[in-house]
Motif scaffolding. Structure first.
Motif, mmCIF file in Angstrom:
data_model
loop_
_atom_site.group_PDB
_atom_site.id
_atom_site.type_symbol
_atom_site.label_atom_id
_atom_site.label_comp_id
_atom_site.label_asym_id
_atom_site.label_seq_id
_atom_site.Cartn_x
_atom_site.Cartn_y
_atom_site.Cartn_z
ATOM 1 N N GLN A 16 0.799 -1.220 0.000
ATOM 2 C CA GLN A 16 0.000 0.000 0.000
ATOM 3 C C GLN A 16 0.838 1.280 0.000
ATOM 4 O OE1 GLN A 16 -2.700 -1.774 3.230
ATOM 5 N NE2 GLN A 16 -4.094 -0.428 2.155
ATOM 6 N N HIS A 107 0.602 -9.265 4.393
ATOM 7 C CA HIS A 107 -0.556 -8.362 4.371
ATOM 8 C C HIS A 107 -1.162 -8.392 2.956
ATOM 9 C CE1 HIS A 107 -2.367 -4.652 6.475
ATOM 10 N NE2 HIS A 107 -3.012 -4.747 5.323
ATOM 11 N N PHE A 108 -1.836 -9.463 2.653
ATOM 12 C CA PHE A 108 -2.668 -9.653 1.444
ATOM 13 C C PHE A 108 -1.961 -9.995 0.120
ATOM 14 C CE2 PHE A 108 -5.951 -6.496 3.412
ATOM 15 C CZ PHE A 108 -6.493 -7.501 4.183
ATOM 16 N N ASN A 151 -2.395 -10.963 8.171
ATOM 17 C CA ASN A 151 -3.335 -9.867 8.396
ATOM 18 C C ASN A 151 -4.714 -10.248 7.867
ATOM 19 O OD1 ASN A 151 -3.945 -6.913 8.935
ATOM 20 N ND2 ASN A 151 -4.491 -7.052 6.773
ATOM 21 N N GLU A 152 -5.719 -10.151 8.695
ATOM 22 C CA GLU A 152 -7.130 -10.276 8.311
ATOM 23 C C GLU A 152 -7.447 -11.457 7.395
ATOM 24 O OE1 GLU A 152 -8.561 -6.542 6.772
ATOM 25 O OE2 GLU A 152 -8.593 -5.671 8.756
ATOM 26 N N ASN A 274 -8.145 -5.569 14.363
ATOM 27 C CA ASN A 274 -8.498 -4.509 13.413
ATOM 28 C C ASN A 274 -9.989 -4.262 13.545
ATOM 29 O OD1 ASN A 274 -5.883 -4.836 12.630
ATOM 30 N ND2 ASN A 274 -6.333 -5.332 10.481
ATOM 31 N N TYR A 276 -13.156 -1.988 12.301
ATOM 32 C CA TYR A 276 -13.777 -0.993 11.425
ATOM 33 C C TYR A 276 -15.307 -1.057 11.461
ATOM 34 C CZ TYR A 276 -9.199 -0.435 9.207
ATOM 35 O OH TYR A 276 -7.868 -0.180 8.974
ATOM 36 N N TRP A 294 -18.802 3.870 5.187
ATOM 37 C CA TRP A 294 -18.818 2.930 6.307
ATOM 38 C C TRP A 294 -19.387 3.657 7.517
ATOM 39 C CZ3 TRP A 294 -13.110 0.642 6.115
ATOM 40 C CH2 TRP A 294 -12.949 -0.015 4.892
ATOM 41 N N GLU A 319 -5.205 -2.021 13.841
ATOM 42 C CA GLU A 319 -5.769 -1.067 12.874
ATOM 43 C C GLU A 319 -7.111 -0.581 13.382
ATOM 44 O OE1 GLU A 319 -6.290 -2.235 8.753
ATOM 45 O OE2 GLU A 319 -4.415 -3.374 8.825
ATOM 46 N N TRP A 357 -4.917 3.362 11.721
ATOM 47 C CA TRP A 357 -4.722 3.087 10.288
ATOM 48 C C TRP A 357 -5.142 4.305 9.514
ATOM 49 C CZ3 TRP A 357 -2.212 -0.585 7.642
ATOM 50 C CH2 TRP A 357 -2.328 -0.511 6.254
ATOM 51 N N GLU A 364 -5.660 2.048 -1.453
ATOM 52 C CA GLU A 364 -6.736 1.360 -0.731
ATOM 53 C C GLU A 364 -7.279 0.207 -1.599
ATOM 54 O OE1 GLU A 364 -7.663 1.052 2.238
ATOM 55 O OE2 GLU A 364 -9.593 0.101 1.926
ATOM 56 N N TRP A 365 -6.386 -0.706 -1.951
ATOM 57 C CA TRP A 365 -6.750 -1.930 -2.668
ATOM 58 C C TRP A 365 -7.627 -1.632 -3.885
ATOM 59 C CZ3 TRP A 365 -3.056 -4.839 -1.320
ATOM 60 C CH2 TRP A 365 -2.567 -4.782 -0.038
ATOM 61 N N PHE A 373 -6.855 7.665 4.184
ATOM 62 C CA PHE A 373 -6.880 7.190 5.578
ATOM 63 C C PHE A 373 -5.790 7.848 6.442
ATOM 64 C CE2 PHE A 373 -9.727 3.505 6.178
ATOM 65 C CZ PHE A 373 -10.146 3.263 4.879
HETATM 66 C C1 BGC Z 1 -6.608 -3.678 5.823
HETATM 67 C C2 BGC Z 1 -5.899 -2.466 5.248
HETATM 68 C C3 BGC Z 1 -6.908 -1.525 4.625
HETATM 69 C C4 BGC Z 1 -7.855 -1.063 5.705
HETATM 70 C C5 BGC Z 1 -8.920 -0.088 5.240
HETATM 71 C C6 BGC Z 1 -7.914 -3.370 6.492
HETATM 72 O O1 BGC Z 1 -8.866 -4.265 6.005
HETATM 73 O O2 BGC Z 1 -5.753 -4.426 6.620
HETATM 74 O O3 BGC Z 1 -4.955 -2.920 4.331
HETATM 75 O O4 BGC Z 1 -6.324 -0.455 3.971
HETATM 76 O O5 BGC Z 1 -8.524 -2.169 6.256
HETATM 77 O O6 BGC Z 1 -9.763 -0.688 4.321
#
Ligand code: BGC
Length: 402
Positions: A16, A107-108, A151-152, A274, A276, A294, A319, A357, A364-365, A373
């Motif tokens: 990223q 991380h992905f 990660n996740e 993490n 969110y 979100w 995160e 984060w 952002e993927w 962010f």
């Molecule tokens: C991930 C990050 C991503 C963030 C915001 C998480 O799912 O680990 O790579 O940028 O969320 O979407």
């Protein structure tokens, strides 16, 4: 009250922010036009010292980052020692600034050779992943205490093997059609070869958990003092009193959070959290929204932490953050998150750190560079960094507690 030794910082991940990574599955997908190109991103690969200076200036005492597997093992079984040396310099730069490193090994993004040979569906995927982790920790283990394997796992598996919006773009058709997701092909068609059953998703989840266990064992062998964690994507599924909603919340929390913890048994020394999303069945409340639409429900971070209390291991917020290009809500959001973490501590949860984060705006993927962010704004043309006002407020928040 938070513990005196609390870690305060922010996170990034290699793909990223670093730039210049061409040998992973995301770079390949970008070449095929399936996801936005990442290019030089923030050029953090070359500017990490400057970025760590900023983190220090902002009052941080810790930093989370990830190591790019595709750099370390560009060909199967061949490790690039120059890249090990690069990350050695990164770790030393953190140490020199008294920023405690929290290193994530994956991380992905996957090396292209691994993705093309089946990725996490390869029979020997867990062993191959563990070999990479063992190599890195053998070389760099003396420079960091906190190592995370994955990660996740759920986000990876569901975006890659159910929703089909991330490599390898496998869609589970009934779910994909029911939701609005980015189509796999440019013309909006679903690639039928990729439409399969949920079995692949469950298989990948299992392989990820085995990968974690194997990596945990290898890391502990090469560096017994390493504190090894997994970084979990916690969605808080809550409910009204309605019994149907309660059952739904219970099932979802079991599936999303606890089933994976059960799969890895006691193979972790800490858990990265993490946070969110808060999802309350039957909820009619209206919440403020981030730029990505979100719901912003920061206080429920307490519940996310309490959900993991039963595992009796130290927890770190690895995160929590939001996309907010105008920096209008970030300071409030951080304050509320921190209050939520304090409430968890007051209720007896062992929380030892908070990593916002993200340190920098980044890729952002599938959403590309549009979402912001960062505590630090990045101008992607000049690569200039500008500290956002909320980053100073975060600093105040830290100083008031240390
Ligand atoms: C991930 C990050 C991503 C963030 C915001 C998480 O799912 O680990 O790579 O940028 O969320 O979407």
């Amino acid at each position: 009250m938070l513990p005196k030794t609390f870690y305060w910082g922010a996170g990034t991940s290699s793909y990223q922010v670093e730039g210049g990574i061409e040998t992973c599955d995301w770079a390949q997908a970008a070449r095929e036009g399936k996801v936005p190109a990442c290019g030089r991103a923030c050029d953090h690969y070359n500017r990490y010292e400057e970025d760590f200076d900023l983190a220090r200036k902002l009052g941080h005492n810790a930093h989370r980052f990830s190591i790019e597997w595709a750099r370390i093992e560009p060909e199967e079984g061949k490790f690039d020692e120059r890249e090990i040396e690069h990350y050695r310099s990164v770790l030393m730069a953190l140490r020199a600034r008294n920023l405690e490193p929290f290193v994530t090994l994956w991380h992905f993004t996957l090396p292209t050779w691994f993705a093309e040979s089946g990725g996490w569906e390869r029979k020997d995927a867990p062993e191959v992943f563990a070999r990479y982790c063992g190599h890195v920790v053998e070389k760099l283990g003396e420079l960091a205490v906190h190592w995370s394997t994955i990660n996740e796992p759920n986000v990876f598996a569901s975006n890659g093997y159910v929703r089909g919006i991330w490599p390898p773009f496998v869609q589970f058709a009934p779910i994909s059609r029911a939701r609005i997701v980015r189509p796999v092909l440019e013309n909006g068609e679903v690639n039928e070869e990729q439409v399969l059953t949920p079995f692949r998703y469950f298989k990948v989840r299992r392989a990820l958990m085995r990968g974690h266990i194997y990596a945990y064992k290898v890391i502990k062998k090469v560096h017994p003092t390493a504190q090894v964690s997994i970084v979990r994507d916690i969605i808080v599924f809550d409910s009204t009193r309605n019994p149907i909603h309660r059952v739904r919340a219970w099932v979802m929390n079991w599936h999303w959070t606890h089933s994976l913890m059960r799969m890895i048994g006691g193979h972790y020394d800490a858990i990265g959290v993490n946070y969110y999303f808060y999802n309350k069945a039957g909820d009619r409340a209206k919440y403020p929204k981030s730029d990505m639409h979100w719901d912003l429900v920061p206080r429920q971070v307490t519940q996310a932490l309490q959900m993991l209390q039963r595992y009796k291991k130290p927890l770190y917020i690895a995160e929590a953050g939001l996309a907010d290009h105008a920096d209008k809500q970030r300071a409030w959001y951080i304050r509320e998150l921190v209050a939520g973490v304090e409430a968890a501590c007051a209720a007896g949860v062992d929380v030892r750190g908070f990593m916002y984060w993200s340190l920098l705006d980044n890729y952002e993927w599938a959403a590309g560079f549009g979402e912001r962010f960062g505590l630090i704004e990045v101008d992607y043309t000049t690569l200039e960094r500008r500290i956002r006002p909320s980053a100073w407020e975060y600093k105040d928040c830290i100083e008031r507690r240390t």
